[in-house]
Design an enzyme around this catalytic site. Structure first.
Site, PDB file in Angstrom:
ATOM      1  N   GLY A 191       5.436  -3.936   6.335  1.00  0.00           N
ATOM      2  CA  GLY A 191       4.025  -3.554   6.266  1.00  0.00           C
ATOM      3  C   GLY A 191       3.509  -3.698   4.852  1.00  0.00           C
ATOM      4  O   GLY A 191       4.151  -4.317   4.009  1.00  0.00           O
ATOM      5  N   ASN A 192       2.336  -3.151   4.578  1.00  0.00           N
ATOM      6  CA  ASN A 192       1.812  -3.184   3.217  1.00  0.00           C
ATOM      7  C   ASN A 192       0.954  -1.950   2.945  1.00  0.00           C
ATOM      8  O   ASN A 192       0.743  -1.127   3.829  1.00  0.00           O
ATOM      9  CB  ASN A 192       1.053  -4.485   2.952  1.00  0.00           C
TER      10      ASN A 192
END
Ligand code: CTP
Length: 396
Positions: free
Chosen positions: A205-206
């Site tokens: 993810g980020n």
């Protein structure tokens, strides 16, 4: 034209509200009226029911309202709420979120833009408590049409008088024109980060919070657009505005599919999402287990499709595409490359090395094909969103 909810509160200027309601209808708007019990001491419900050909809401507890939750229904229906005249008491209720009668409850449930036209005795207007309440409302984004200086009902001249109905109508007309430059336009906006599964419990993810994309969706809806908000992983609440249709997606592949679908009949796309550039070559069917003595793990990743590029390469001439460039170094060089390579009409470049993710403020530079860069000062993401929406409206 707009669906306008007119709130009439207790004050002698209430009689002027009838002329405003008539004027709004003549301008083509659809109007519903909500009255406080004090307003009914000055003007009758019948006047407004006859003008609007619709019952006036003044009581939540009538037998006919039992099953309908009329305040929620009316709040959802509203595209603009106008309080005229706004008494000191109603202003205090709005500023503090009180819901003690049909009018204050309905306006508390309303998410649309709000304009109030205060009218009261000058001492009440100048009272620090009223000033505080007005300041709070302004902070909440409520537009205040200042009272006029003139003869008050008390028989002397001072500030507190309600402006004449013609002045109110032209103020509203300007307000609507200024703010409604995306009416009948469809804007697709992506927000948040994508999630690329590694195995059934882990993902890549980020740090994207979704703040910028959601601020853009709100600004575009406020400008009258019909918004499709396609969001991935976000850490803030979603907007409740009924002009914003929300679609949740997980991976970059899901996002591409939804954007393609929604963009077909849209006027613009704003790619504010942080889309993963890599995904697993093959997502593991089972949770990856550590092997004995294993000290390293190598994941085999493949490139995801570039949504912006994919959409921009097939867009129609009258469709506008806005992308973002999140950089930690060589901001303008990289952003310029993205503008060209991705064939976007605009790139909003921001330096993400400076505490941008999840922050309420940002500093951006606007890059546009064949135009000089615009370097905007640091400001809130809401202000940036409004300015981007304004920029876009010039091209649509
Ligand atoms: N973008 C996209 N699809 C991707 C990756 C990015 O549509 N697979 C979009 C983003 O939403 C953004 C713009 O492209 O509007 C630039 O994203 P950014 O992360 O800054 O750049 P990348 O293209 O991912 O390039 P790099 O990671 O090399 O900086």
């Amino acid at each position: 034209m707009m669906r306008i909810a007119v709130y009439i509160t207790g004050g002698i200027a209430a009689y002027k509200a009838a002329i405003v309601v008539r004027g709004l209808e003549k301008m083509g708007h659809e109007v519903r009226v909500i009255m406080t019990k004090n307003a009914e001491k000055f003007v009758t419900r019948q006047t407004f029911a006859t003008l609007t050909k619709y019952p006036v809401l003044d009581d939540l507890w009538l037998a006919q309202n039992e099953a309908k939750v009329p305040h929620v229904h009316l709040a959802k229906w509203t595209e603009l709420a106008l309080v005229i005249p706004a008494s000191a008491d109603f202003i205090a209720k709005m500023a503090n979120g009180l819901a003690t009668d049909a009018a204050s409850t309905t306006i508390l449930a309303t998410a649309s833009p709000k304009v109030i036209v205060p009218a009261m005795n000058d001492n009440m207007w100048n009272n620090p408590a009223t000033k505080r309440n007005i300041a709070l409302l302004m902070k909440d984004g409520v537009k205040i049409m200042e009272p006029a200086v003139g003869m008050l009902a008390e028989g002397y001249s001072a500030k507190g008088r309600m402006p004449e109905p013609e002045e109110v109508l032209s103020y509203l007309d300007k307000f609507l024109q200024r703010n409604q430059n995306l009416i009948n336009k469809k804007i697709v906006i992506t927000a948040g980060g994508t999630i690329e599964a590694i195995d059934p419990v882990r993902y890549i993810g980020n740090n994207s919070s979704g703040k910028m994309g959601i601020a853009l969706a709100e600004a575009a809806a406020e400008a009258g657009a019909c918004v499709s908000l396609i969001y991935g992983n976000i850490s803030i609440e979603l907007p409740e505005d009924k002009r914003i249709q929300k679609f949740h997606v997980t991976s970059s592949e899901d996002m591409l599919e939804k954007v393609q679908e929604e963009f077909k009949d849209a006027d613009a796309l704003i790619m504010a999402a942080a889309v993963a550039d890599w995904r697993m070559k093959k997502v593991a069917d089972h949770k990856l287990k550590k092997q004995e003595n294993q000290n390293e793990l190598h994941l085999s990743l493949v490139k995801t499709k570039d949504i912006l590029k994919e959409i921009a390469s097939k867009k129609k001439d009258n469709q506008v595409i806005v992308g973002f460039a999140a950089e930690t170094n060589d901001l303008l060089k990289n952003a310029n490359r993205k503008l060209k390579e991705k064939e976007a009409d605009y790139i909003i470049a921001n330096d993400v090395s400076k505490n941008v993710f999840g922050n309420d403020e940002d500093q951006v530079t606007i890059l546009q094909k064949d135009s000089k860069n615009q370097n905007w000062p640091r400001m809130s993401k809401q202000q940036i969103a409004k300015k981007i929406v304004n920029l876009l409206s010039n091209d649509l």
